[in-house]
Scaffold this motif. Structure first.
Motif, short mmCIF file in Angstrom:
data_model
loop_
_atom_site.label_atom_id
_atom_site.label_comp_id
_atom_site.label_asym_id
_atom_site.label_seq_id
_atom_site.Cartn_x
_atom_site.Cartn_y
_atom_site.Cartn_z
N ALA A 68 -2.42 -4.81 -0.20
CA ALA A 68 -1.10 -4.59 0.40
C ALA A 68 -0.53 -5.96 0.76
O ALA A 68 -0.99 -6.60 1.70
CB ALA A 68 -1.22 -3.69 1.63
N LYS A 80 2.62 -7.12 1.55
CA LYS A 80 3.86 -7.39 2.29
C LYS A 80 3.67 -8.59 3.23
O LYS A 80 2.60 -8.73 3.85
CB LYS A 80 4.29 -6.16 3.09
CG LYS A 80 3.27 -5.64 4.05
CD LYS A 80 3.81 -4.43 4.83
CE LYS A 80 2.77 -3.87 5.77
NZ LYS A 80 1.87 -2.90 5.13
N ASN A 103 5.70 -3.19 -0.46
CA ASN A 103 6.56 -2.24 0.25
C ASN A 103 8.04 -2.54 0.03
O ASN A 103 8.86 -1.70 0.33
CB ASN A 103 6.35 -2.32 1.76
CG ASN A 103 4.96 -1.96 2.16
OD1 ASN A 103 4.00 -2.61 1.75
ND2 ASN A 103 4.82 -0.91 2.96
N MET A 158 -0.84 10.31 -2.39
CA MET A 158 -1.03 9.18 -1.47
C MET A 158 -0.74 9.68 -0.06
O MET A 158 0.11 10.55 0.12
CB MET A 158 -0.04 8.07 -1.86
CG MET A 158 -0.05 6.85 -0.98
SD MET A 158 1.05 6.95 0.45
CE MET A 158 1.52 5.22 0.60
N MET A 199 -0.66 8.17 4.27
CA MET A 199 -0.92 7.18 5.31
C MET A 199 -1.71 7.84 6.44
O MET A 199 -2.74 7.37 6.86
CB MET A 199 0.38 6.65 5.90
CG MET A 199 1.32 6.02 4.90
SD MET A 199 0.99 4.26 4.70
CE MET A 199 1.64 3.64 6.23
N MET A 215 -6.70 2.28 4.74
CA MET A 215 -6.18 0.92 4.90
C MET A 215 -7.31 0.08 5.50
O MET A 215 -8.47 0.49 5.51
CB MET A 215 -4.94 0.94 5.77
CG MET A 215 -4.01 2.12 5.45
SD MET A 215 -2.29 1.91 5.90
CE MET A 215 -2.39 1.56 7.63
N SER A 216 -6.94 -1.10 6.04
CA SER A 216 -7.99 -2.02 6.50
C SER A 216 -8.98 -1.39 7.45
O SER A 216 -10.18 -1.61 7.34
CB SER A 216 -7.35 -3.23 7.19
OG SER A 216 -6.73 -4.04 6.24
N ARG A 221 -5.69 0.91 0.00
CA ARG A 221 -4.62 -0.10 0.10
C ARG A 221 -4.93 -0.98 1.31
O ARG A 221 -4.86 -0.52 2.44
CB ARG A 221 -3.26 0.59 0.26
CG ARG A 221 -2.96 1.67 -0.79
CD ARG A 221 -1.64 2.37 -0.46
NE ARG A 221 -1.58 2.79 0.94
CZ ARG A 221 -1.98 3.97 1.38
NH1 ARG A 221 -2.45 4.89 0.56
NH2 ARG A 221 -1.90 4.26 2.68
N ILE A 222 -5.28 -2.21 1.05
CA ILE A 222 -5.80 -3.05 2.13
C ILE A 222 -5.03 -4.36 2.23
O ILE A 222 -4.88 -5.08 1.24
CB ILE A 222 -7.30 -3.31 1.88
CG1 ILE A 222 -8.06 -1.98 1.88
CG2 ILE A 222 -7.85 -4.27 2.94
CD1 ILE A 222 -9.56 -2.10 1.70
N GLY A 223 -4.53 -4.65 3.43
CA GLY A 223 -3.80 -5.90 3.67
C GLY A 223 -4.56 -6.82 4.61
O GLY A 223 -5.14 -7.83 4.21
C1 LIG Z 1 0.68 -2.43 5.06
C2 LIG Z 1 0.22 -1.23 4.34
C3 LIG Z 1 -1.12 -1.00 4.07
C4 LIG Z 1 -2.23 -1.92 4.50
O1 LIG Z 1 -2.29 -2.05 5.88
P1 LIG Z 1 -3.44 -2.95 6.57
O2 LIG Z 1 -3.68 -2.31 7.85
O3 LIG Z 1 -2.86 -4.33 6.68
O4 LIG Z 1 -4.60 -2.93 5.65
C5 LIG Z 1 -1.47 0.13 3.34
N1 LIG Z 1 -0.54 1.00 2.93
C6 LIG Z 1 0.76 0.83 3.17
C7 LIG Z 1 1.73 1.83 2.67
C8 LIG Z 1 1.18 -0.28 3.89
O5 LIG Z 1 2.49 -0.44 4.14
#
Ligand SMILES: *Cc1c(COP(=O)(O)O)cnc(C)c1O
Length: 220
Positions: free
Chosen positions: A24, A26, A47, A151, A153, A194-195, A210-212
């Motif tokens: 991810a 952004k 995003n 998908m 969240m 996510m993370s 999906r990992i940021g």
């Molecule tokens: C930012 C984001 C992530 C990742 O988030 P982190 O907590 O930074 O890993 C995953 N999915 C979506 C849709 C995001 O906007």
């Protein structure tokens, strides 16, 4: 080895075979994402359309799949179709129709995931769990889109275990839709985690995470 590369290798090693890591990206720079790619990353999620397009151009020499993972406005459909390989966030027939129309003009087909509002949160995007099957049926009738999965969240609390019930709900929908065998619908990808929650998501059947933050560090 840089810290980013180190973290990517660590996550790739920990993921079971067949689970795709989408970074991810952004707010990150193309240089940070390049480091991640050099460590083996193969897919990047964005995003924002414009930032994503600029990053794609800057990393044009790399073999990466680009996923759109943010809320998408219909008036940005053209850019999404031009610059992304997959759109993970289709949550209405109107958006799907706008994407389909642009695909016709661009002469391509677009794999999409349907975004599920698994926590039924008023503030969140995504189709409600009870409406997913109908949306899948409608989108599957559009000539240029391919429904390839779901998908979600889920509500964010910071506690990964609190996400589990929403991953379970989404997984169940994924299985139900798969069993319906709708023409033009192939339940191949389940994008969740996510993370802080990807381990739980993988336990519950995710094959895209999906990992940021866990790759690039905290966002400024
Ligand atoms: C930012 C984001 C992530 C990742 O988030 P982190 O907590 O930074 O890993 C995953 N999915 C979506 C849709 C995001 O906007």
């Amino acid at each position: 080895m840089t810290q980013v590369a180190d973290r990517v290798r660590h996550i790739l090693d920990a993921l079971p075979e067949g689970v795709l890591l989408v970074a991810a990206a952004k707010t990150r720079s193309p240089e940070e994402v390049r480091e991640a790619c050099e460590a083996g990353l193969r897919a990047v999620g964005h995003n924002y359309i414009q930032e994503g397009q600029a990053m794609r151009e800057a990393l044009d020499d790399l073999d990466i799949r680009w996923h759109f993972i943010g809320p998408l406005q219909r008036n940005k459909a053209r850019h999404a179709v031009r610059s992304f390989d997959v759109v993970e966030t289709v949550d209405s027939l109107r958006l799907a129709r706008a994407l389909d129309k642009r695909c016709r003009i661009e002469g391509r087909t677009l794999p999409v995931l349907l975004e599920v509002n698994s926590g039924r949160e008023a503030s969140k995007h995504g189709v409600l769990p009870g409406d997913v099957a109908e949306l899948a049926r409608q989108v599957s009738q559009l000539e240029h889109l391919r429904v390839h999965g779901l998908m979600t969240m889920g509500p964010f609390t910071g506690d990964p275990e609190a996400s589990r019930p929403y991953f379970v709900i989404t997984r169940r929908l994924f299985d139900e839709l798969g069993a319906m065998d709708l023409p033009g619908v192939e339940m191949a990808w389940l994008s969740m985690g996510m993370s802080n929650s990807w381990q739980v998501a993988v336990q519950e059947g995710a094959n895209i995470v999906r990992i940021g933050t866990a790759i690039f560090g905290p966002r400024a």
